[in-house]
Design a protein around this motif. Structure first.
Motif, PDB file in Angstrom:
ATOM      1  N   HIS A   1       0.857  -1.195   0.000  1.00  0.00           N
ATOM      2  CA  HIS A   1       0.000   0.000   0.000  1.00  0.00           C
ATOM      3  C   HIS A   1       0.885   1.233   0.000  1.00  0.00           C
ATOM      4  CE1 HIS A   1      -3.326   2.712   1.028  1.00  0.00           C
ATOM      5  NE2 HIS A   1      -2.506   3.250   1.917  1.00  0.00           N
TER       6      HIS A   1
ATOM      7  N   VAL B   1       1.686   5.131   0.551  1.00  0.00           N
ATOM      8  CA  VAL B   1       1.287   6.302   1.341  1.00  0.00           C
ATOM      9  C   VAL B   1       2.150   7.484   0.914  1.00  0.00           C
ATOM     10  CG1 VAL B   1       1.143   7.297   3.658  1.00  0.00           C
ATOM     11  CG2 VAL B   1       0.608   4.876   3.305  1.00  0.00           C
TER      12      VAL B   1
ATOM     13  N   ARG C   1      -3.818  -0.999  11.548  1.00  0.00           N
ATOM     14  CA  ARG C   1      -3.982   0.102  10.596  1.00  0.00           C
ATOM     15  C   ARG C   1      -3.443  -0.297   9.224  1.00  0.00           C
ATOM     16  NH1 ARG C   1      -1.126   3.510  13.160  1.00  0.00           N
ATOM     17  NH2 ARG C   1      -2.815   4.029  14.591  1.00  0.00           N
TER      18      ARG C   1
ATOM     19  N   LYS D   1      -5.830  -2.730   7.542  1.00  0.00           N
ATOM     20  CA  LYS D   1      -7.040  -2.045   7.071  1.00  0.00           C
ATOM     21  C   LYS D   1      -6.780  -1.275   5.787  1.00  0.00           C
ATOM     22  CE  LYS D   1      -9.363  -1.894  11.534  1.00  0.00           C
ATOM     23  NZ  LYS D   1      -9.629  -1.113  12.770  1.00  0.00           N
ATOM     24  N   HIS D   2      -5.572  -0.746   5.624  1.00  0.00           N
ATOM     25  CA  HIS D   2      -5.212  -0.109   4.356  1.00  0.00           C
ATOM     26  C   HIS D   2      -5.304  -1.117   3.208  1.00  0.00           C
ATOM     27  CE1 HIS D   2      -4.114   3.946   5.375  1.00  0.00           C
ATOM     28  NE2 HIS D   2      -3.190   3.593   6.246  1.00  0.00           N
TER      29      HIS D   2
ATOM     30  N   HIS E   1      -8.893  -2.060   2.482  1.00  0.00           N
ATOM     31  CA  HIS E   1      -9.565  -0.982   1.752  1.00  0.00           C
ATOM     32  C   HIS E   1      -9.151  -0.975   0.280  1.00  0.00           C
ATOM     33  CE1 HIS E   1     -11.502   2.878   1.051  1.00  0.00           C
ATOM     34  NE2 HIS E   1     -10.393   3.279   0.464  1.00  0.00           N
ATOM     35  N   ASP E   2      -7.883  -1.285   0.008  1.00  0.00           N
ATOM     36  CA  ASP E   2      -7.399  -1.298  -1.369  1.00  0.00           C
ATOM     37  C   ASP E   2      -8.054  -2.395  -2.204  1.00  0.00           C
ATOM     38  OD1 ASP E   2      -5.651   0.785  -0.861  1.00  0.00           O
ATOM     39  OD2 ASP E   2      -3.867  -0.473  -0.697  1.00  0.00           O
TER      40      ASP E   2
END
Length: 208
Positions: A44, A46, A121, A124-125, A128-129
């Motif tokens: 992911h 950021v 966290r 969850k990223h 969500h992706d």
């Protein structure tokens, strides 16, 4: 990687878009014998404070975590769309086949994530992706089960220190662009994706 100037992407947004569109990357470092060790994994991206960080994890039995704790510098490779390019796209016959592709190489510094809430966290990223509908189910799982699952992974941040982005779409041969674009637009999924990048970069063969 070998990066001739004509294929080096100048717009940093291209690398970011490729990393998001093709998040299943290869994390590369070396094992105890100095031989390359590769783990394929989803990451992911950021963006914060003007920098880029990749979040990911490996299974606890994976020895890559041990190698990364010993040597925190690593390479991450993202492969975008790729396809064969026929020499028939040229108006003359004295040509040879080649391959079109987009790729990103990121040199990173690894730091491990240990706290449950920080691992949560990160997970969850990734949810969500790739499967946001699963988020509520993850949140509803028993707390002891969540902790057990988190105990089974090594989670980490990969802070990008250097980025190379290669876009090999025959940019330096404009006489090929119109036929190349037409061939890719009529092709398979990878070829159609390359056609989309050609249009984004203005490699259409149309008069300026």
């Amino acid at each position: 990687m070998y990066l001739p100037p004509q294929f080096a992407a100048q717009d940093p947004a291209i690398a970011r878009d490729l990393m998001r569109a093709h998040p299943f990357a290869s994390l590369v470092s070396t094992d105890d014998d100095g031989f390359p060790f590769v783990t394929p994994l989803p990451l992911h991206l950021v963006e914060e404070d003007g920098g880029l960080t990749l979040l990911g994890h490996v299974a606890r039995p994976n020895p890559h975590a041990r190698y990364l704790r010993r040597q925190s510098a690593a390479l991450v490779v993202f492969q975008g769309p790729q396809a064969y390019m026929t020499p028939r796209v040229y108006p003359d016959l004295t040509r040879v086949p080649t391959w079109s592709y987009l790729a990103v190489h990121a040199r990173v510094q690894v730091s491990f994530i240990e706290a449950f809430q920080d691992k949560d966290r990160l997970i969850k990223h990734l949810i969500h992706d790739h499967d946001p509908a699963y988020d509520a189910q993850w949140r509803s799982l028993p707390e002891d089960y969540q902790h057990k699952m988190m105990g089974g992974i090594h989670a980490f941040e990969l802070r990008v220190s250097e980025l190379q982005c290669k876009v090999k779409l025959n940019q330096h041969r404009p006489e090929s662009h119109a036929a190349m674009l037409a061939a890719y637009e009529a092709g398979n999924e990878n070829e159609r994706a390359l056609a989309g990048w050609m249009r984004r970069l203005g490699l259409t063969g149309s008069p300026a």
